[in-house]
Design a protein around this motif. Sequence first.
Motif, PDB file in Angstrom:
ATOM      1  N   ASP A  21      -8.959  -6.747   2.933  1.00 56.63           N
ATOM      2  CA  ASP A  21      -8.613  -7.681   1.863  1.00 56.63           C
ATOM      3  C   ASP A  21      -8.427  -6.950   0.542  1.00 56.63           C
ATOM      4  O   ASP A  21      -7.497  -7.256  -0.221  1.00 56.63           O
ATOM      5  CB  ASP A  21      -9.699  -8.747   1.743  1.00 56.63           C
ATOM      6  CG  ASP A  21      -9.336  -9.839   0.768  1.00 56.63           C
ATOM      7  OD1 ASP A  21      -8.175 -10.291   0.807  1.00 56.63           O
ATOM      8  OD2 ASP A  21     -10.222 -10.251  -0.015  1.00 56.63           O
ATOM      9  N   LYS A  40      -7.461  -3.839   0.148  1.00 55.95           N
ATOM     10  CA  LYS A  40      -6.211  -3.084   0.226  1.00 55.95           C
ATOM     11  C   LYS A  40      -5.005  -3.986   0.024  1.00 55.95           C
ATOM     12  O   LYS A  40      -4.068  -3.628  -0.691  1.00 55.95           O
ATOM     13  CB  LYS A  40      -6.113  -2.353   1.567  1.00 55.95           C
ATOM     14  CG  LYS A  40      -7.073  -1.206   1.694  1.00 55.95           C
ATOM     15  CD  LYS A  40      -6.963  -0.528   3.039  1.00 55.95           C
ATOM     16  CE  LYS A  40      -7.988   0.598   3.177  1.00 55.95           C
ATOM     17  NZ  LYS A  40      -7.909   1.253   4.490  1.00 55.95           N
ATOM     18  N   VAL A  41      -5.029  -5.166   0.637  1.00 49.88           N
ATOM     19  CA  VAL A  41      -3.929  -6.110   0.482  1.00 49.88           C
ATOM     20  C   VAL A  41      -3.841  -6.583  -0.963  1.00 49.88           C
ATOM     21  O   VAL A  41      -2.751  -6.662  -1.544  1.00 49.88           O
ATOM     22  CB  VAL A  41      -4.100  -7.308   1.449  1.00 49.88           C
ATOM     23  CG1 VAL A  41      -3.131  -8.422   1.125  1.00 49.88           C
ATOM     24  CG2 VAL A  41      -3.932  -6.855   2.884  1.00 49.88           C
ATOM     25  N   GLU A  42      -4.978  -6.875  -1.562  1.00 48.06           N
ATOM     26  CA  GLU A  42      -5.012  -7.315  -2.956  1.00 48.06           C
ATOM     27  C   GLU A  42      -4.480  -6.227  -3.887  1.00 48.06           C
ATOM     28  O   GLU A  42      -3.725  -6.509  -4.817  1.00 48.06           O
ATOM     29  CB  GLU A  42      -6.460  -7.662  -3.317  1.00 48.06           C
ATOM     30  CG  GLU A  42      -6.597  -8.660  -4.428  1.00 48.06           C
ATOM     31  CD  GLU A  42      -8.044  -9.098  -4.599  1.00 48.06           C
ATOM     32  OE1 GLU A  42      -8.569  -8.913  -5.707  1.00 48.06           O
ATOM     33  OE2 GLU A  42      -8.629  -9.600  -3.625  1.00 48.06           O
ATOM     34  N   ALA A  60      -2.351  -3.811  -3.085  1.00 41.62           N
ATOM     35  CA  ALA A  60      -0.904  -3.688  -2.871  1.00 41.62           C
ATOM     36  C   ALA A  60      -0.162  -4.818  -3.586  1.00 41.62           C
ATOM     37  O   ALA A  60       0.867  -4.575  -4.241  1.00 41.62           O
ATOM     38  CB  ALA A  60      -0.589  -3.698  -1.388  1.00 41.62           C
ATOM     39  N   ASN A  61      -0.681  -6.036  -3.498  1.00 42.65           N
ATOM     40  CA  ASN A  61      -0.041  -7.158  -4.185  1.00 42.65           C
ATOM     41  C   ASN A  61      -0.060  -6.976  -5.693  1.00 42.65           C
ATOM     42  O   ASN A  61       0.920  -7.302  -6.378  1.00 42.65           O
ATOM     43  CB  ASN A  61      -0.719  -8.469  -3.805  1.00 42.65           C
ATOM     44  CG  ASN A  61      -0.345  -8.930  -2.426  1.00 42.65           C
ATOM     45  OD1 ASN A  61       0.692  -8.535  -1.886  1.00 42.65           O
ATOM     46  ND2 ASN A  61      -1.175  -9.767  -1.837  1.00 42.65           N
ATOM     47  N   SER A  62      -1.145  -6.459  -6.229  1.00 42.34           N
ATOM     48  CA  SER A  62      -1.208  -6.259  -7.676  1.00 42.34           C
ATOM     49  C   SER A  62      -0.247  -5.161  -8.126  1.00 42.34           C
ATOM     50  O   SER A  62       0.361  -5.255  -9.188  1.00 42.34           O
ATOM     51  CB  SER A  62      -2.632  -5.934  -8.119  1.00 42.34           C
ATOM     52  OG  SER A  62      -3.047  -4.682  -7.588  1.00 42.34           O
ATOM     53  N   GLU A  63      -0.087  -4.113  -7.307  1.00 36.61           N
ATOM     54  CA  GLU A  63       0.880  -3.063  -7.637  1.00 36.61           C
ATOM     55  C   GLU A  63       2.301  -3.613  -7.634  1.00 36.61           C
ATOM     56  O   GLU A  63       3.103  -3.280  -8.515  1.00 36.61           O
ATOM     57  CB  GLU A  63       0.777  -1.903  -6.641  1.00 36.61           C
ATOM     58  CG  GLU A  63      -0.480  -1.069  -6.802  1.00 36.61           C
ATOM     59  CD  GLU A  63      -0.478  -0.255  -8.074  1.00 36.61           C
ATOM     60  OE1 GLU A  63       0.584   0.256  -8.456  1.00 36.61           O
ATOM     61  OE2 GLU A  63      -1.543  -0.142  -8.699  1.00 36.61           O
ATOM     62  N   ILE A  64       2.616  -4.439  -6.658  1.00 34.97           N
ATOM     63  CA  ILE A  64       3.956  -5.046  -6.593  1.00 34.97           C
ATOM     64  C   ILE A  64       4.181  -5.932  -7.806  1.00 34.97           C
ATOM     65  O   ILE A  64       5.249  -5.887  -8.433  1.00 34.97           O
ATOM     66  CB  ILE A  64       4.118  -5.831  -5.279  1.00 34.97           C
ATOM     67  CG1 ILE A  64       4.150  -4.864  -4.093  1.00 34.97           C
ATOM     68  CG2 ILE A  64       5.373  -6.691  -5.302  1.00 34.97           C
ATOM     69  CD1 ILE A  64       4.039  -5.531  -2.743  1.00 34.97           C
ATOM     70  N   ALA A  65       3.196  -6.742  -8.166  1.00 35.83           N
ATOM     71  CA  ALA A  65       3.326  -7.625  -9.328  1.00 35.83           C
ATOM     72  C   ALA A  65       3.485  -6.816 -10.608  1.00 35.83           C
ATOM     73  O   ALA A  65       4.259  -7.196 -11.501  1.00 35.83           O
ATOM     74  CB  ALA A  65       2.106  -8.544  -9.425  1.00 35.83           C
ATOM     75  N   GLN A  66       2.783  -5.690 -10.704  1.00 38.58           N
ATOM     76  CA  GLN A  66       2.896  -4.854 -11.891  1.00 38.58           C
ATOM     77  C   GLN A  66       4.298  -4.257 -12.000  1.00 38.58           C
ATOM     78  O   GLN A  66       4.877  -4.207 -13.086  1.00 38.58           O
ATOM     79  CB  GLN A  66       1.855  -3.748 -11.845  1.00 38.58           C
ATOM     80  CG  GLN A  66       1.812  -2.917 -13.112  1.00 38.58           C
ATOM     81  CD  GLN A  66       0.695  -1.885 -13.065  1.00 38.58           C
ATOM     82  OE1 GLN A  66       0.107  -1.629 -12.029  1.00 38.58           O
ATOM     83  NE2 GLN A  66       0.402  -1.300 -14.206  1.00 38.58           N
TER      84      GLN A  66
END
Length: 76
Positions: A31, A33-35, A37-43
Amino acid sequence: MSDSNENRSIPSVIVDPDEYNEVVKRLDRIDEKVEFANSEIAQRIGKKIGRDIGILYGAVTGILIFLIYISVSSMF
């Protein structure tokens, strides 16, 4: 035919608490790691949008300065 008064038992699963805790820890790591990755994409998306808005503001400011310069220089 089966008798309707038959005792029916609900199956249950017994899990070793140590194994359960190990699985929960692994799920927590996944969880995280997924979080991440999602925050990096959003950034990255935020940076792209910020760049686009900055270009737009720069263009509008440049046009306004150019129009003010033209209107002031035509007076003299």
